[in-house]
Scaffold this motif. Structure first.
Motif, short mmCIF file in Angstrom:
data_model
loop_
_atom_site.label_atom_id
_atom_site.label_comp_id
_atom_site.label_asym_id
_atom_site.label_seq_id
_atom_site.Cartn_x
_atom_site.Cartn_y
_atom_site.Cartn_z
N SER A 29 0.81 -1.21 0.00
CA SER A 29 0.00 0.00 0.00
C SER A 29 0.84 1.26 0.00
CB SER A 29 -0.92 0.01 1.22
OG SER A 29 -1.82 -1.06 1.15
N LEU A 30 2.17 1.12 0.14
CA LEU A 30 3.07 2.27 0.15
C LEU A 30 4.33 1.93 -0.62
CD1 LEU A 30 3.89 5.10 1.26
CD2 LEU A 30 4.86 3.91 3.22
N PHE A 31 4.71 2.80 -1.56
CA PHE A 31 5.92 2.60 -2.35
C PHE A 31 6.78 3.85 -2.30
CE2 PHE A 31 3.11 -0.51 -4.25
CZ PHE A 31 3.96 -1.57 -4.52
N THR A 32 8.10 3.66 -2.18
CA THR A 32 9.03 4.78 -2.28
C THR A 32 9.75 4.76 -3.63
OG1 THR A 32 10.72 3.49 -1.14
CG2 THR A 32 9.39 5.00 0.20
N SER A 33 9.64 3.67 -4.37
CA SER A 33 10.08 3.63 -5.76
C SER A 33 8.92 3.03 -6.56
CB SER A 33 11.35 2.80 -5.93
OG SER A 33 11.13 1.47 -5.54
N PHE A 34 8.70 3.56 -7.73
CA PHE A 34 7.50 3.18 -8.49
C PHE A 34 7.61 1.72 -8.94
CE2 PHE A 34 3.99 3.83 -11.42
CZ PHE A 34 3.21 4.70 -10.66
N PRO A 35 6.53 0.93 -8.84
CA PRO A 35 6.59 -0.49 -9.22
C PRO A 35 6.90 -0.66 -10.71
CG PRO A 35 4.39 0.11 -8.43
CD PRO A 35 5.22 1.32 -8.33
N GLN A 36 7.83 -1.58 -11.00
CA GLN A 36 8.18 -1.90 -12.38
C GLN A 36 7.64 -3.26 -12.80
OE1 GLN A 36 12.42 -1.46 -12.52
NE2 GLN A 36 12.32 0.76 -12.33
N THR A 37 7.29 -4.09 -11.82
CA THR A 37 6.66 -5.38 -12.08
C THR A 37 5.61 -5.64 -11.01
OG1 THR A 37 8.29 -6.60 -10.80
CG2 THR A 37 8.70 -6.42 -13.16
N ILE A 38 4.63 -6.44 -11.37
CA ILE A 38 3.59 -6.87 -10.43
C ILE A 38 3.56 -8.40 -10.49
CG2 ILE A 38 1.12 -6.85 -9.90
CD1 ILE A 38 2.40 -4.12 -9.53
N VAL A 66 -0.19 5.88 -16.17
CA VAL A 66 1.21 6.17 -15.86
C VAL A 66 2.10 5.02 -16.33
CG1 VAL A 66 2.84 6.63 -13.99
CG2 VAL A 66 0.55 7.59 -13.89
N SER A 67 1.66 3.79 -16.11
CA SER A 67 2.38 2.58 -16.55
C SER A 67 1.36 1.57 -17.04
CB SER A 67 3.17 1.96 -15.39
OG SER A 67 4.21 2.80 -14.99
N GLN A 68 1.82 0.68 -17.93
CA GLN A 68 0.92 -0.35 -18.43
C GLN A 68 1.72 -1.59 -18.83
OE1 GLN A 68 -1.06 1.54 -21.70
NE2 GLN A 68 0.69 1.39 -23.07
N GLY A 69 1.02 -2.71 -18.95
CA GLY A 69 1.66 -3.96 -19.34
C GLY A 69 0.64 -4.97 -19.79
N PHE A 86 2.65 -15.30 -12.32
CA PHE A 86 3.05 -14.52 -13.49
C PHE A 86 3.69 -13.23 -12.99
CE2 PHE A 86 -0.30 -17.19 -15.15
CZ PHE A 86 0.17 -17.56 -16.41
N THR A 87 4.88 -12.95 -13.50
CA THR A 87 5.53 -11.67 -13.22
C THR A 87 5.16 -10.75 -14.37
OG1 THR A 87 7.33 -12.74 -12.04
CG2 THR A 87 7.73 -10.51 -12.82
N LEU A 88 4.44 -9.70 -14.07
CA LEU A 88 3.89 -8.81 -15.09
C LEU A 88 4.72 -7.53 -15.16
CD1 LEU A 88 0.17 -9.21 -13.98
CD2 LEU A 88 1.42 -10.59 -15.65
N PRO A 89 5.52 -7.36 -16.23
CA PRO A 89 6.34 -6.15 -16.35
C PRO A 89 5.48 -4.95 -16.74
CG PRO A 89 6.67 -7.56 -18.26
CD PRO A 89 5.75 -8.30 -17.32
N LEU A 90 5.87 -3.80 -16.23
CA LEU A 90 5.17 -2.55 -16.52
C LEU A 90 6.07 -1.64 -17.35
CD1 LEU A 90 3.66 -1.98 -13.01
CD2 LEU A 90 2.35 -2.31 -15.08
N THR A 91 5.49 -0.99 -18.34
CA THR A 91 6.21 -0.02 -19.17
C THR A 91 5.73 1.38 -18.81
OG1 THR A 91 6.30 -1.64 -20.96
CG2 THR A 91 6.71 0.65 -21.55
N PRO A 92 6.65 2.28 -18.44
CA PRO A 92 6.23 3.65 -18.11
C PRO A 92 5.65 4.36 -19.33
CG PRO A 92 8.49 3.24 -17.40
CD PRO A 92 8.08 2.08 -18.24
N VAL A 93 4.56 5.09 -19.10
CA VAL A 93 3.92 5.87 -20.15
C VAL A 93 4.21 7.35 -19.95
CG1 VAL A 93 1.70 6.51 -21.18
CG2 VAL A 93 2.12 4.15 -20.50
N LYS A 94 4.22 7.78 -18.70
CA LYS A 94 4.56 9.17 -18.38
C LYS A 94 5.26 9.21 -17.03
CE LYS A 94 0.79 11.32 -15.99
NZ LYS A 94 -0.17 12.39 -15.98
#
Length: 161
Positions: A29-38, A66-69, A86-94
Motif C-alpha cells: 500500500s506504500l511505495f518509495t520507488s515506483f513499481p516496475q513489475t507486479i 502512468v504505466s501499463q503492461g 506470473f511476473t507482469l512487467p510494466l512499461t512507463p507511459v509518463k
C-alpha cells in the motif's frame, strides 16, 4: 530402460470447463520507488487447462495512465486444479515524480472468454528522493529562522577577562 512420454491436450465438446481466478497480487500500500513489475497468481479451478490473458494499468489520481503492461504474452497454460505465478512487467507511459495515490487495475480473462474481469488496488507513492530534498529544505529553513530570530545573547560565546 528408456521411457518416452508426451503430454496431450484434448478439447472435448461440452465436457470441459475453464475457470481462472486472480488471487490477490502481491502489492503493498506504500511505495518509495515506483513499481516496475507486479506479481500475480492465477488459479485454475476448472477441469481443463486454460490460458489467462489481459492487461494492467497504473493510473494517477486524475485517471491518466502512468504505466501499463500485458498479461501472459507467452500464452502459458495453467493446468487444472493448479496455480501459476506470473511476473507482469510494466512499461512507463509518463513521469510519476510526485507523491500521490495511484490505482492498479488488472483486466484479465481466460480461454475463449470475451469479457474481462477487473481487479483494482490503490496505493500511495512517495518519491524517496523528493521527500529527502523536502526534509533538507525544511530543516535548513528552520535552522535559519532560529538563527535569525533568536537574540544573539543566547548563543554568543562570552569571553572571560
Amino acid at each position: 530402460n528408456q521411457a518416452v512420454s508426451t503430454l496431450v491436450f484434448l478439447s472435448t465438446y461440452g465436457q470441459g470447463t475453464q475457470t481462472a481466478t486472480l488471487t490477490t497480487p502481491v502489492i503493498g500500500s506504500l511505495f518509495t520507488s515506483f513499481p516496475q513489475t507486479i506479481n500475480a497468481v492465477f488459479s485454475n479451478t476448472g477441469n481443463t487447462q486454460t490460458t489467462p490473458s489481459g492487461y494492467l494499468q497504473i493510473l494517477d489520481s486524475s485517471s491518466h495512465v502512468v504505466s501499463q503492461g500485458q498479461i501472459n504474452i507467452n500464452s502459458s497454460l495453467i493446468l487444472p486444479s493448479s496455480k501459476r505465478l506470473f511476473t507482469l512487467p510494466l512499461t512507463p507511459v509518463k513521469k510519476h515524480l510526485w507523491l500521490g495515490v495511484y490505482t492498479l487495475k488488472i483486466y484479465y480473462r481466460y480461454g475463449n472468454q470475451t469479457s474481462y474481469s477487473l481487479y483494482q488496488h490503490s496505493f500511495l507513492f512517495v518519491n524517496g528522493t523528493l521527500v529527502l530534498i523536502i526534509i533538507v529544505v525544511i530543516t535548513t529553513l528552520v535552522l535559519l529562522a532560529v538563527w535569525y530570530f533568536l537574540p544573539s545573547t543566547l548563543y554568543s560565546v562570552k569571553r572571560r577577562p
